[in-house]
Design a protein around this motif. Structure first.
Motif, PDB file in Angstrom:
ATOM      1  N   VAL A  71      10.720 -92.855   5.401  1.00  0.00           N
ATOM      2  CA  VAL A  71      11.325 -93.779   5.914  1.00  0.00           C
ATOM      3  C   VAL A  71      10.550 -94.667   7.333  1.00  0.00           C
ATOM      4  N   PRO A  72      11.684 -93.669   8.466  1.00  0.00           N
ATOM      5  CA  PRO A  72      11.046 -94.236   9.503  1.00  0.00           C
ATOM      6  C   PRO A  72       9.699 -95.002   9.953  1.00  0.00           C
ATOM      7  N   ILE A  73       9.034 -93.866   9.937  1.00  0.00           N
ATOM      8  CA  ILE A  73       7.406 -93.777   9.984  1.00  0.00           C
ATOM      9  C   ILE A  73       6.673 -94.997   9.158  1.00  0.00           C
ATOM     10  N   LEU A  74       7.162 -95.292   7.992  1.00  0.00           N
ATOM     11  CA  LEU A  74       6.400 -96.449   6.949  1.00  0.00           C
ATOM     12  C   LEU A  74       6.955 -97.899   7.709  1.00  0.00           C
ATOM     13  N   ASN A  75       8.298 -97.355   7.916  1.00  0.00           N
ATOM     14  CA  ASN A  75       8.271 -98.800   8.861  1.00  0.00           C
ATOM     15  C   ASN A  75       7.237 -99.106   9.628  1.00  0.00           C
ATOM     16  N   ASN A  76       6.756 -98.837  10.748  1.00  0.00           N
ATOM     17  CA  ASN A  76       5.951 -98.919  11.737  1.00  0.00           C
ATOM     18  C   ASN A  76       5.074 -99.442  11.450  1.00  0.00           C
ATOM     19  N   LEU A  77       4.513 -99.001  10.114  1.00  0.00           N
ATOM     20  CA  LEU A  77       3.379 -99.663   9.529  1.00  0.00           C
ATOM     21  C   LEU A  77       2.812-101.394   9.710  1.00  0.00           C
ATOM     22  N   SER A  78       3.799-101.370  10.046  1.00  0.00           N
ATOM     23  CA  SER A  78       4.222-103.297  10.324  1.00  0.00           C
ATOM     24  C   SER A  78       4.025-104.042  11.664  1.00  0.00           C
TER      25      SER A  78
END
Length: 338
Positions: free
Chosen positions: A239-246
């Motif tokens: 989740v923390p990594i996914l949030n950085n896709l933006s």
């Protein structure tokens, strides 16, 4: 001079160490003196032999190097504090083979030599500090961790790099916070060493790494944190990594993609579900794109929205088509086309 060495009389060492022999005008005398010292002496005369390494004649310099190398190779597995001091002095010699031999010998030192090595980390010579840090990391001695943690703050990148490598070998979780700081190091080799060290430490580093992503850190620092989490492969980091896709930074978005891909099929279902429920936030990007910030920042946000391909961004992007800036309008058109 040759006879003194061949007869094997240790008492002759003091005579051979006198400047008048080592500085004799005849190169053959200087060479024979160094050779005899090699046959009779030991590590305690390295300072004398080091001066011979600066001799104008290659044959003398080479003989001195051979003698010093032999001295190091004959050191016993366990060395004491005095021998450690002599070895540390040899780290200033600009020879790769000597360096490797010295580091290996220091890494096998007895517990009596640790204090001398820690003290050497305060010396002015960056070459010495880097060499000692390398040896501490190879020592497998957990007591070396505090000294290496301190060395991650050394003003010289090579020292920080060796400290990070050493902490990665010792695998002590107490070094995690210091290594996370090095992930943002301006020295690329130090930052890379920190990534590898934290990946080696593994699971104990995950929580601190995820916490680091919650703070405002530079884009390169953030990239290295994300890549480290990807290297560890703990599902708590998804989740923390996914949030950085933006992120508005391309380098951060790419690192997030790379890190997520390293999880493999195990997290595909989770990722699909997160994307379907719009877990990737775009609010900050929309506000930055449509706000009154500098044009450079607005353009970056528009490009990021285009790459995310979230339908929720279409309406706010269309409003930008009425902007006066041709560059902004053109960039928005590209984003909408995606």
């Amino acid at each position: 001079v040759v006879a003194l060495g061949d007869f094997g009389e240790p008492a002759a060492v003091d005579v051979l160490c006198r400047p008048r022999l080592l500085e004799d005008a005849v190169p053959e005398i200087r060479w024979a003196t160094v050779r005899a010292l090699g046959m009779l002496g030991d590590l305690s005369i390295v300072n004398v032999l080091s001066s011979a390494l600066e001799d104008p004649e290659w044959v003398v310099r080479n003989q001195a190097l051979l003698v010093i190398t032999d001295f190091i190779r004959t050191i016993p597995e366990v060395v004491d504090g005095e021998q450690v001091k002599h070895l540390i002095r040899l780290l200033t010699i600009a020879d790769a083979d000597v360096h490797d031999l010295v580091v290996d010998a220091l890494s096998r030192r007895s517990t009596r030599g640790l204090d001398e090595m820690v003290e050497a980390m305060k010396l002015k010579s960056r070459v010495v500090r880097a060499g000692v840090a390398e040896a501490l990391g190879l020592s497998q001695d957990p007591r070396a961790v505090p000294a290496l943690v301190n060395a991650t703050r050394d003003p010289v990148g090579a020292v920080r790099r060796e400290a990070a490598r050493g902490l990665g070998r010792l695998l002590d979780p107490s070094a995690v916070e210091a290594l996370i700081v090095v992930l943002g190091d301006a020295d690329v080799t130090a930052a890379k060493a920190a990534v590898e060290a934290l990946v080696a430490i593994g699971v104990p580093a995950v929580v601190s790494l995820c916490t680091a992503l919650e703070h405002s850190i530079s884009k390169l620092h953030r990239r290295n944190v994300i890549l480290t989490l990807g290297g560890i492969g703990d599902r708590r980091a998804v989740v923390p990594i996914l949030n950085n896709l933006s992120s508005t930074y391309y380098v951060v978005r790419q690192s997030a993609i790379t890190a997520l891909s390293s999880f493999g099929e195990d997290v595909v279902d989770d990722l699909v579900e997160m994307v379907q429920v719009s877990e990737v936030p775009i609010g900050d990007l929309v506000r930055e794109a449509t706000g009154d910030k500098a044009l450079r920042l607005r353009l970056r946000a528009v490009r990021a929205l285009g790459e995310i391909k979230n339908a929720a961004a279409v309406r706010p992007l269309r409003t930008l088509m009425r902007e006066d800036s041709r560059e902004l309008v053109a960039t928005t058109q590209v984003a909408l086309s995606k």
